[in-house]
Design a protein around this motif. Sequence first.
Motif, PDB file in Angstrom:
ATOM      1  N   GLN A 355      30.319  38.122  47.630  1.00  0.00           N
ATOM      2  CA  GLN A 355      28.701  39.086  47.019  1.00  0.00           C
ATOM      3  C   GLN A 355      28.722  39.364  45.211  1.00  0.00           C
ATOM      4  O   GLN A 355      28.168  39.282  44.530  1.00  0.00           O
ATOM      5  CB  GLN A 355      28.330  40.333  47.524  1.00  0.00           C
ATOM      6  N   LEU A 356      30.111  39.841  45.496  1.00  0.00           N
ATOM      7  CA  LEU A 356      30.139  40.086  43.823  1.00  0.00           C
ATOM      8  C   LEU A 356      30.371  38.785  43.110  1.00  0.00           C
ATOM      9  O   LEU A 356      30.815  38.817  41.824  1.00  0.00           O
ATOM     10  CB  LEU A 356      31.288  40.846  43.915  1.00  0.00           C
ATOM     11  N   ARG A 357      30.798  37.610  43.395  1.00  0.00           N
ATOM     12  CA  ARG A 357      31.144  36.748  42.407  1.00  0.00           C
ATOM     13  C   ARG A 357      32.387  36.595  41.697  1.00  0.00           C
ATOM     14  O   ARG A 357      33.073  36.827  40.455  1.00  0.00           O
ATOM     15  CB  ARG A 357      30.080  35.152  41.476  1.00  0.00           C
ATOM     16  N   LEU A 358      33.355  37.470  42.088  1.00  0.00           N
ATOM     17  CA  LEU A 358      34.563  37.808  41.701  1.00  0.00           C
ATOM     18  C   LEU A 358      35.606  37.036  40.666  1.00  0.00           C
ATOM     19  O   LEU A 358      35.199  37.648  39.890  1.00  0.00           O
ATOM     20  CB  LEU A 358      35.657  38.711  42.405  1.00  0.00           C
ATOM     21  N   ASN A 359      35.839  36.153  41.428  1.00  0.00           N
ATOM     22  CA  ASN A 359      36.268  34.701  40.402  1.00  0.00           C
ATOM     23  C   ASN A 359      35.742  34.346  39.354  1.00  0.00           C
ATOM     24  O   ASN A 359      35.654  34.564  38.058  1.00  0.00           O
ATOM     25  CB  ASN A 359      37.194  34.314  41.163  1.00  0.00           C
ATOM     26  N   HIS A 360      34.761  33.876  39.963  1.00  0.00           N
ATOM     27  CA  HIS A 360      33.588  33.430  38.865  1.00  0.00           C
ATOM     28  C   HIS A 360      32.649  34.034  38.015  1.00  0.00           C
ATOM     29  O   HIS A 360      32.454  33.552  36.376  1.00  0.00           O
ATOM     30  CB  HIS A 360      32.174  32.163  39.934  1.00  0.00           C
ATOM     31  N   LEU A 364      38.257  37.467  38.215  1.00  0.00           N
ATOM     32  CA  LEU A 364      39.586  37.735  38.647  1.00  0.00           C
ATOM     33  C   LEU A 364      39.610  37.806  39.934  1.00  0.00           C
ATOM     34  O   LEU A 364      38.872  36.952  40.605  1.00  0.00           O
ATOM     35  CB  LEU A 364      39.156  39.497  38.623  1.00  0.00           C
ATOM     36  N   HIS A 365      40.873  37.476  40.703  1.00  0.00           N
ATOM     37  CA  HIS A 365      41.488  37.448  42.097  1.00  0.00           C
ATOM     38  C   HIS A 365      41.751  39.064  42.074  1.00  0.00           C
ATOM     39  O   HIS A 365      42.440  39.778  42.017  1.00  0.00           O
ATOM     40  CB  HIS A 365      42.515  36.380  41.953  1.00  0.00           C
ATOM     41  N   LEU A 366      41.100  38.777  43.890  1.00  0.00           N
ATOM     42  CA  LEU A 366      41.621  39.397  45.478  1.00  0.00           C
ATOM     43  C   LEU A 366      42.692  39.231  45.705  1.00  0.00           C
ATOM     44  O   LEU A 366      42.759  38.119  46.071  1.00  0.00           O
ATOM     45  CB  LEU A 366      40.680  40.435  45.998  1.00  0.00           C
ATOM     46  N   VAL A 367      43.507  40.162  45.799  1.00  0.00           N
ATOM     47  CA  VAL A 367      45.417  40.388  45.883  1.00  0.00           C
ATOM     48  C   VAL A 367      45.572  40.962  47.693  1.00  0.00           C
ATOM     49  O   VAL A 367      45.899  40.597  48.159  1.00  0.00           O
ATOM     50  CB  VAL A 367      45.823  40.195  44.882  1.00  0.00           C
ATOM     51  N   ALA A 368      45.001  41.705  47.140  1.00  0.00           N
ATOM     52  CA  ALA A 368      44.900  42.914  48.647  1.00  0.00           C
ATOM     53  C   ALA A 368      44.009  44.474  48.231  1.00  0.00           C
ATOM     54  O   ALA A 368      43.707  44.426  46.743  1.00  0.00           O
ATOM     55  CB  ALA A 368      46.349  43.632  48.245  1.00  0.00           C
ATOM     56  N   VAL A 369      44.461  45.137  49.073  1.00  0.00           N
ATOM     57  CA  VAL A 369      43.154  46.007  49.182  1.00  0.00           C
ATOM     58  C   VAL A 369      43.746  47.077  50.444  1.00  0.00           C
ATOM     59  O   VAL A 369      44.433  46.955  51.117  1.00  0.00           O
ATOM     60  CB  VAL A 369      42.252  46.135  50.132  1.00  0.00           C
ATOM     61  N   ALA A 370      44.134  48.523  49.676  1.00  0.00           N
ATOM     62  CA  ALA A 370      44.058  49.770  50.324  1.00  0.00           C
ATOM     63  C   ALA A 370      43.127  50.196  50.413  1.00  0.00           C
ATOM     64  O   ALA A 370      42.455  50.648  49.857  1.00  0.00           O
ATOM     65  CB  ALA A 370      45.865  49.759  49.266  1.00  0.00           C
ATOM     66  N   ARG A 371      42.899  51.516  51.512  1.00  0.00           N
ATOM     67  CA  ARG A 371      42.308  51.750  52.277  1.00  0.00           C
ATOM     68  C   ARG A 371      42.953  53.068  52.900  1.00  0.00           C
ATOM     69  O   ARG A 371      43.489  52.789  53.871  1.00  0.00           O
ATOM     70  CB  ARG A 371      41.049  51.633  52.975  1.00  0.00           C
ATOM     71  N   ASP A 372      43.045  54.403  51.896  1.00  0.00           N
ATOM     72  CA  ASP A 372      43.397  56.149  53.171  1.00  0.00           C
ATOM     73  C   ASP A 372      44.959  55.407  52.862  1.00  0.00           C
ATOM     74  O   ASP A 372      45.854  55.859  53.705  1.00  0.00           O
ATOM     75  CB  ASP A 372      42.927  56.207  54.608  1.00  0.00           C
TER      76      ASP A 372
END
Length: 619
Positions: A355-360, A364-372
């Motif tokens: 939805q964000l079209r983070l790359n285009h 940016l590329h999302l590599v990982a997500v941490a929560r808590d």
Amino acid sequence: MAIEDVGLAPSTLVFVVLGLTLAAFIWGRFRYDLVALTALLGSVMLGLVPAKDAFLGFGHPAVITVAAVLVLSKGFERSGLVDIIAEQILKVGERLILQLLALVGTVLVLSGIMNNVGALALLLPVAMRMAREHDTSPSLLLMPLAFGSLLGGLTTLIGTPPNIIISSYRANVSDDTFSMFSFAPVGGVVALAGLAFIVLVGWRLTPQRSGQASPADMFDTANYLVELKVNDESKAKGMTLQQLRDELEESIPVLAVVRDDNRQAGYSFHGMLQAGDILLLEAGPEELKLLEDKAGLSAVAELERDDKDDETSALTEDEEQEKQESHPPVDTEGLQLVEVVVRNDSMMINRSVRQLRLNHQFGLHLVAVARDGTRLKQRLRDIRFQTGDVLLLQGEENEITESLPALGCLPLANRDLNLGQPRKLLLSLAIFAAAIVAMLLDVLPAAVALSSAAVVSLLIGVLPLREGYQAIDGPVIVLLGAMIPVGQALETSGGADLIAQALLHWGTDWPVVVTLVGLFILSMLLSNVINNAAAALLMAPIAVSLARGFEVSLDPFLMVVAVSASCAFLTPIGHQSNTLVLGPGGYRFGDYWKLGLPLSVVVLLVSIPMILWVWPLSG
């Protein structure tokens, strides 16, 4: 629709609107600015707020003052003032008590002259760097730092929105305002007491989470960075990366493509894959099987960290060099990894990568997500981001610098200190000092003086105009502008008097100080579940009604609300500062009260006597 059509008393309708609003704030499904705007429009439809006055709150002095303070705070950041201070903080050494004293003491001072969330945001990367350099768990530093930013805001008019709101409300009901340093005698003593408690005792009550000081440890990146080779028989041969993603029906981030020893970032590679190409990507076991089955890619080797490779010591110098050449480090020029935390006002909240079209759109590329404090194991494409999430992003340096503010993310790592320009630093301080003098001498009201300082900063180039607009926290401005008329409706409808009468009836047989304690606790609890500015807006009319019921001075009651509305120490949702450290510190929801509850008791025990001494009931 008019009140008469509903058939309910105005005070009853106000309680219904406020009850639903508080429930929505606590639920957290919708952003607080949207909830506040809905409450305002609902109040207009019910006739509680005149339609012609619906949006007067956006021109209220408190709203203008908050916006000006946010711009000035950004000017301090850009001028290098905070970075000069941060450079000195990093020299305090390895003793935890000294680290806490330096960090919390600094954020106390900064929060008094700039927005407290801004002060925390500037020192958060410093705390993370300090934790990594001294092998300290950030959980021991970040919660004290967040609470310190709240305490520092108590000391001046501009330190926190509740102070600005209370000062403006006092002007409405008594034709007088609290000045810039009216809050200092009480707020300063409370802040120092809180600092002493946190540094000497409180840090022992914070949970010690392991593995949070390093992005590699938090995300376990090496276990998921793999090299896959394109062979002659691979189906992926002749495909573009986009065609490969379409074939896989998965958005697996390709970090880089290595061809003939030349590495190119995945997001900038637009050619076709050839035999012998090596793809560096982030994948787990399921993704690896998918890549092998659908694209015919074969794993070359998993990248391993040298400091945790048991075989490293057995390699010869030539073998080690050959290994490093065959497995170049991830964080190279053009392939930078940055660790960021998602802010409350981020456009990423409740949205996915697609939805964000983070790359285009952002490069940016999302590599990982941490929560808590724990890395999420689900597919990256399925994750909807939440406030406080810690993300590991990859991109070029200039794209990271430009995209993070637009996304609403705060960098936690790889933030080099920028000492700014001495001329801009002096100009920034001079402009701010001139505004303070104008306020102290009653030459200009706070809103006009601070707005003038913000405009001058923009005109002379201390802060570019675009960054000035970006510095204004839109959700907070909407919250204040919408809730001010709703708070006034609580007073005009008689709702505040009803609450005050109930409290007066309860406290008739007790000293007034007992009612002040009750008011403090009620306001403090409210600030822990809704925005502190909203808590101040709702409690101010109740405080005034109580003071008039007891026939005593308004000031001690208003001061109690100002202090208690900023004491959101019990939950991570009560204040943006608390939320910002949730992910980086690896905290859980229930961790906050362990330090927050005793700190709240300390603030209560110190503030009530100080308020009654500085602002006596007979005043």
